[in-house]
Design a protein around this motif. Structure first.
Motif, short mmCIF file in Angstrom:
data_model
loop_
_atom_site.label_atom_id
_atom_site.label_comp_id
_atom_site.label_asym_id
_atom_site.label_seq_id
_atom_site.Cartn_x
_atom_site.Cartn_y
_atom_site.Cartn_z
N TYR A 90 102.05 60.18 79.87
CA TYR A 90 102.89 60.06 80.73
C TYR A 90 103.16 58.51 80.73
CZ TYR A 90 102.68 57.50 85.25
OH TYR A 90 103.33 56.26 86.38
N LEU A 91 102.02 57.41 79.68
CA LEU A 91 102.42 56.09 79.05
C LEU A 91 104.02 56.87 78.03
CD1 LEU A 91 99.55 55.21 77.86
CD2 LEU A 91 100.26 54.64 80.22
N LYS A 92 104.03 57.72 77.59
CA LYS A 92 105.56 57.22 77.22
C LYS A 92 106.66 57.83 77.84
CE LYS A 92 108.12 60.65 73.50
NZ LYS A 92 107.54 61.67 72.59
N TRP A 93 106.89 58.46 78.76
CA TRP A 93 107.83 58.93 80.06
C TRP A 93 108.37 58.30 80.99
CZ3 TRP A 93 111.67 61.62 77.23
CH2 TRP A 93 110.84 62.00 76.14
N SER A 94 107.00 57.85 81.79
CA SER A 94 107.11 56.82 82.49
C SER A 94 107.36 55.48 82.46
CB SER A 94 105.77 56.27 83.02
OG SER A 94 104.91 56.22 82.79
N GLN A 95 108.46 54.97 81.04
CA GLN A 95 108.45 54.14 80.79
C GLN A 95 110.19 54.02 80.21
OE1 GLN A 95 106.74 51.18 80.62
NE2 GLN A 95 105.62 52.58 81.19
N ILE A 96 110.82 54.96 80.87
CA ILE A 96 112.17 55.22 80.94
C ILE A 96 112.88 55.43 82.30
CG2 ILE A 96 111.88 55.85 78.55
CD1 ILE A 96 112.20 58.61 79.25
N THR A 97 113.54 55.59 82.71
CA THR A 97 115.01 55.73 83.70
C THR A 97 114.83 57.07 84.13
OG1 THR A 97 116.63 55.17 82.31
CG2 THR A 97 115.67 53.45 83.44
N LEU A 98 115.75 57.96 85.05
CA LEU A 98 115.67 59.36 85.43
C LEU A 98 117.29 59.42 83.90
CD1 LEU A 98 114.27 59.78 88.68
CD2 LEU A 98 113.17 60.31 86.89
N ALA A 99 117.71 58.59 83.88
CA ALA A 99 119.05 58.54 82.97
C ALA A 99 119.11 59.05 81.74
CB ALA A 99 120.05 57.30 83.54
N ASP A 100 117.67 58.40 81.16
CA ASP A 100 117.29 58.35 79.86
C ASP A 100 116.82 59.31 79.83
OD1 ASP A 100 117.93 55.80 78.73
OD2 ASP A 100 116.79 54.22 79.87
N ALA A 101 115.91 59.98 81.05
CA ALA A 101 115.32 61.20 80.88
C ALA A 101 116.36 62.53 80.45
CB ALA A 101 114.15 60.91 82.10
N LYS A 102 117.35 61.84 81.63
CA LYS A 102 118.35 62.79 81.47
C LYS A 102 118.62 63.44 80.21
CE LYS A 102 122.90 64.97 83.08
NZ LYS A 102 123.44 64.28 84.22
N THR A 103 119.20 62.15 79.33
CA THR A 103 119.77 62.41 77.93
C THR A 103 118.76 62.58 76.81
OG1 THR A 103 119.26 59.96 77.36
CG2 THR A 103 121.43 60.45 77.61
N ALA A 104 117.06 62.93 77.46
CA ALA A 104 115.33 63.22 76.47
C ALA A 104 115.27 64.14 76.55
CB ALA A 104 114.46 62.01 76.68
N LEU A 105 116.29 64.86 77.59
CA LEU A 105 115.77 66.52 78.24
C LEU A 105 115.09 67.51 76.85
CD1 LEU A 105 117.68 67.94 81.04
CD2 LEU A 105 115.18 67.26 80.74
N ALA A 106 115.42 67.82 76.24
CA ALA A 106 114.93 68.19 74.57
C ALA A 106 113.56 67.68 74.01
CB ALA A 106 116.00 68.31 73.21
N GLY A 107 113.64 66.49 73.76
CA GLY A 107 112.24 66.02 73.88
C GLY A 107 111.39 66.08 74.69
N LEU A 108 111.89 66.08 76.11
CA LEU A 108 110.42 66.27 77.22
C LEU A 108 110.08 67.71 77.18
CD1 LEU A 108 109.15 64.86 79.48
CD2 LEU A 108 111.61 65.36 81.08
N LYS A 109 111.03 68.60 76.92
CA LYS A 109 110.71 70.11 77.25
C LYS A 109 110.13 70.07 75.52
CE LYS A 109 114.77 71.36 79.36
NZ LYS A 109 115.63 72.52 79.30
N GLN A 110 109.97 69.36 74.78
CA GLN A 110 109.18 69.79 74.03
C GLN A 110 107.98 69.06 73.88
OE1 GLN A 110 110.59 68.17 69.44
NE2 GLN A 110 109.60 68.73 68.79
N ASP A 111 107.70 68.48 74.35
CA ASP A 111 106.71 67.43 74.99
C ASP A 111 105.30 68.20 76.06
OD1 ASP A 111 106.51 65.29 73.27
OD2 ASP A 111 106.97 63.92 74.69
N LEU A 112 106.23 68.84 77.21
CA LEU A 112 105.79 70.29 77.98
C LEU A 112 105.42 71.19 77.07
CD1 LEU A 112 104.32 70.99 80.40
CD2 LEU A 112 107.11 71.97 81.27
N GLY A 113 105.70 71.15 76.05
CA GLY A 113 105.99 72.69 75.31
C GLY A 113 104.63 72.77 74.31
N GLY A 114 104.65 71.10 73.91
CA GLY A 114 102.63 71.08 73.78
C GLY A 114 101.83 71.46 73.57
N VAL A 115 101.80 71.38 75.25
CA VAL A 115 100.56 70.63 76.25
C VAL A 115 100.20 72.18 76.25
CG1 VAL A 115 99.68 70.16 78.41
CG2 VAL A 115 101.44 68.63 77.18
#
Length: 68
Positions: free
Chosen positions: A20-45
């Protein structure tokens, strides 16, 4: 300015989760460009009840970033 306590699913314990601390510090537009990393983090949970809040948060962030 109003004091608005942030809670997720009625519990603010997610606010100290490292993902949460990692991903809550970025904008939604930045989250869109970082979707691969976001999905990778979700996959590791681990998919258990203890992680339900972070799974819900990351899943919601993925969905919302996909709308942009």
């Amino acid at each position: 300015m109003h004091d608005l306590s942030i809670t997720y699913l009625g519990d603010n314990s997610i606010l100290t989760n490292p993902l949460y601390l990692k991903w809550s510090q970025i904008t939604l537009a930045d989250a869109k460009t970082a979707l691969a990393g976001l999905k990778q983090d979700l996959g590791g949970v681990q998919g258990n009840m203890d992680n339900l809040k972070i799974i819900a948060y990351l899943s919601t962030l993925i969905r919302v970033a996909g709308l942009i």
